[in-house]
Write a protein that holds these residues in place. Structure first.
Motif, PDB file in Angstrom:
ATOM      1  N   PRO A 111       1.973  -5.495  -7.820  1.00 41.49           N
ATOM      2  CA  PRO A 111       2.233  -5.944  -6.448  1.00 41.49           C
ATOM      3  C   PRO A 111       1.846  -4.883  -5.428  1.00 41.49           C
ATOM      4  O   PRO A 111       1.995  -3.686  -5.665  1.00 41.49           O
ATOM      5  N   GLN A 112       1.351  -5.336  -4.273  1.00 41.72           N
ATOM      6  CA  GLN A 112       0.958  -4.459  -3.172  1.00 41.72           C
ATOM      7  C   GLN A 112       1.846  -4.718  -1.956  1.00 41.72           C
ATOM      8  O   GLN A 112       2.478  -5.765  -1.839  1.00 41.72           O
ATOM      9  N   ALA A 113       1.860  -3.745  -1.075  1.00 41.07           N
ATOM     10  CA  ALA A 113       2.736  -3.837   0.098  1.00 41.07           C
ATOM     11  C   ALA A 113       2.398  -5.031   0.983  1.00 41.07           C
ATOM     12  O   ALA A 113       3.284  -5.574   1.663  1.00 41.07           O
ATOM     13  N   ASP A 114       1.140  -5.463   0.994  1.00 40.70           N
ATOM     14  CA  ASP A 114       0.742  -6.580   1.868  1.00 40.70           C
ATOM     15  C   ASP A 114       0.978  -7.950   1.235  1.00 40.70           C
ATOM     16  O   ASP A 114       0.572  -8.969   1.789  1.00 40.70           O
ATOM     17  N   GLY A 115       1.614  -7.990   0.058  1.00 42.57           N
ATOM     18  CA  GLY A 115       1.894  -9.268  -0.603  1.00 42.57           C
ATOM     19  C   GLY A 115       0.838  -9.694  -1.593  1.00 42.57           C
ATOM     20  O   GLY A 115       1.027 -10.689  -2.312  1.00 42.57           O
ATOM     21  N   SER A 116      -0.256  -8.959  -1.680  1.00 47.84           N
ATOM     22  CA  SER A 116      -1.284  -9.266  -2.666  1.00 47.84           C
ATOM     23  C   SER A 116      -0.971  -8.541  -3.970  1.00 47.84           C
ATOM     24  O   SER A 116       0.037  -7.830  -4.081  1.00 47.84           O
ATOM     25  N   TYR A 117      -1.860  -8.712  -4.949  1.00 48.83           N
ATOM     26  CA  TYR A 117      -1.683  -8.067  -6.250  1.00 48.83           C
ATOM     27  C   TYR A 117      -3.013  -7.483  -6.683  1.00 48.83           C
ATOM     28  O   TYR A 117      -4.084  -7.950  -6.264  1.00 48.83           O
ATOM     29  N   ARG A 118      -2.953  -6.470  -7.554  1.00 48.78           N
ATOM     30  CA  ARG A 118      -4.156  -5.900  -8.145  1.00 48.78           C
ATOM     31  C   ARG A 118      -4.194  -6.308  -9.617  1.00 48.78           C
ATOM     32  O   ARG A 118      -3.304  -5.968 -10.387  1.00 48.78           O
TER      33      ARG A 118
END
Length: 578
Positions: free
Chosen positions: A182-189
């Motif tokens: 999870p990423q801070a902007d709501g996306s994922y890697r």
């Protein structure tokens, strides 16, 4: 010869046998979908397929896809045909108008993809997952994902993939290792490798929407720990995502479709649905795909039959015994051995159409009917019949296609006649979207056994209603229903003593169900076949009906004998003890 869409046969099944317009017009969403509109859509689809798609069958196989510096180049003509396809609105037939679709019944989409598969299976793999991806995003995607991707997928402007399989994990999705951070902007890697990805990379569209199963850092082990993500080839800002095609597979068939190994290197993605519930969202896509694979089986078998039938009418050869004293060789279409092959395949094709088209109609009834009880029975039909269609008709596409190759003799084994391509292309349908063995387990273990066979019994008893018990064909079908019901009860009881029993006999059980449904389908055809109202040769329908009785339905008793043999072994064991 190129595949010719069998429009007359399709209309006969849709309108005369199933009375599809009347069924669909009972649904408020399709009140204006009359017989004339349905005929027009099917005819125009057939015209497009015959002119634009079928002629590319040979070049797709002989040239195939090429892989250059991480990019896939599809065979000559494929891109132009696909651009014409989506711009004409064909992928959007059954999608909602608010999403860029035409709001037409699912059965018209089913007919479209049956014909496409018969015309050019390799090309059809490209749009083959659009319907499932659309349903997945529509029902499980966030509002932001719908705004960015739903219309592009609905119209087919962008194509989609289903990224499940990994090198170490085939059908056991619980072994998936691809990670999602999870990423801070709501996306994922997303990081991991997926294999056997149809259309993972190509030049047909500007963007590709990948639907990817992966695990969050806190995910539990097994299939309940999987989440689903949308990762586009091109990100919203126009930059390329960190998604790479490492190679395309060298395959037995389907050379016109790139089967890709895809590597995700911290690729950007967004979750579809809820955490750890990715399979719930993905199964919407997989179930839609399984019906379409069943339709592929029907289309491919039709294509094989067309080539064999045309060749049999032209090829002349002496035979014995010869019905008339003449030195002129007969077309081999008049030889009993060839008639048997061709009529048997027609029995499977025509009966399969009845079942597949009805399933597509039931899908819309399950979604749209105002009566809850009717929606339930429709959903039950789809749940039970879909794995049967997928398994039985893909098996028949390959084995029946091989029988059609036999009509050509040695000429069938060389590439010139095109029949060997159909046999090669069709083989994969028994494997992907859940192997046929998995379909059989799904039917018996997951669909029939949990309610003690009540759902299947209720469905089959409904099919018995209204049949004339005095007619021999009807009584044969009702015998099959009764014996299948008794067998199911016996299996349920015997499974208490042998927990592996259902897995040993699942394939035979599915075949028995398929043959029972096929018998019913041919009763529906027989009830409306009238030589005076058919433009085609009525002998072709009667020949197929005869093949059903003599060469297809006897397999039902064989399958029951196999299962009963296993049951007899269990009965001879010592009493079960925990």
């Amino acid at each position: 010869m190129n595949y010719q869409p069998p429009l007359e046969d399709i209309h006969f099944i849709l309108h005369d046998v199933l009375k599809a317009p009347a069924q669909l017009q009972a649904l408020p969403s399709f009140a204006d979908t009359d017989a004339e509109l349905m005929r027009q859509v099917v005819d125009e689809a057939g015209k497009f397929i015959a002119q634009e798609v079928a002629p590319l069958q040979g070049v797709g196989d002989s040239i195939g896809c090429t892989f250059v510096d991480g990019k896939v180049i599809t065979p000559p003509g494929f891109k132009d045909a696909y651009q014409a396809f989506w711009q004409a609105g064909w992928p959007a037939l059954a999608c909602a108008p608010e999403d860029g679709g035409q709001g037409l019944p699912a059965v018209l989409e089913a007919v479209l993809f049956e014909m496409l598969s018969g015309a050019n299976h390799g090309w059809t793999m490209a749009p083959g997952l659009l319907h499932g991806a659309y349903e997945c995003i529509k029902h499980h995607g966030s509002e932001a994902l719908k705004a960015g991707y739903l219309e592009k997928v609905a119209t087919g402007e962008w194509l989609a993939t289903m990224c499940l399989t990994e090198p170490h994990a085939g059908s056991d999705l619980g072994l998936v290792r691809t990670r999602a951070l999870p990423q801070a902007d709501g996306s994922y890697r997303l990081s991991g490798t997926k294999i056997f990805i149809s259309g993972g990379e190509h030049d047909l569209t500007d963007n590709i929407v990948h639907l990817v199963l992966a695990r969050l850092p806190d995910a539990p082990a097994g299939p309940k720990g999987l989440s689903l993500f949308l990762a586009p080839k091109v990100l919203p800002d126009g930059s390329p995502n960190a998604i790479h095609c490492e190679r395309i597979e060298e395959k037995m068939g389907l050379h016109g479709s790139p089967t890709c190994v895809m590597r995700f290197d911290e690729a950007t993605g967004w979750m579809i649905g809820e955490p750890h519930r990715g399979l719930n969202a993905m199964f919407v896509m997989m179930n839609a795909a399984r019906l379409h694979v069943g339709l592929q089986g029907i289309g491919l078998l039709e294509a094989a039959w067309q080539r064999a039938d045309a060749y049999a009418k032209e090829r002349r050869q002496m035979r014995a015994p010869k019905p008339k004293m003449s030195g002129t060789p007969d077309p081999i279409a008049e030889h009993p051995a060839m008639q048997r092959i061709l009529a048997t395949q027609r029995a499977w094709i025509d009966g399969g159409r009845v079942l597949a088209y009805r399933t597509a109609i039931e899908l819309d009834i399950a979604k749209r009917h105002p009566d809850a009880a009717r929606k339930h029975t429709a959903q039950q039909w789809c749940s039970l019949v879909t794995p049967v269609l997928k398994a039985a008709w893909t098996a028949q596409a390959f084995h029946g296609g091989s029988d059609c190759l036999q009509v050509f003799g040695g000429h069938g084994y060389v590439r010139e006649w095109g029949i060997e391509q159909i046999v090669r292309d069709s083989r994969v349908t028994m494997i992907y979207e859940g192997t046929n063995e998995i379909q059989a387990i799904d039917l018996l273990v997951r669909k029939v056994m949990p309610d003690g066979g009540a759902g299947l019994s209720a469905m089959l008893q409904t099919l018995c209603e209204g049949l004339d018990k005095q007619l021999a064909a009807h009584s044969q079908f009702m015998r099959q229903v009764a014996e299948l019901g008794q067998l199911t009860s016996t299996l349920m009881e015997a499974s208490k003593a042998d927990q592996e029993l259902a897995y040993w006999v699942a394939d035979d059980y599915l075949r028995a169900v398929a043959l029972t449904l096929l018998a019913w389908a041919w009763l529906q055809i027989g009830d409306v076949v009238n030589p005076d109202t058919l433009n085609s040769d009525p002998a072709r329908w009667t020949a197929a009906a005869s093949a059903m009785r003599h060469w297809v339905l006897p397999e039902f008793d064989m399958r029951l004998d196999i299962i009963n043999g296993r049951l007899a072994e269990i009965a001879m064991r010592p009493p079960y003890s925990s």
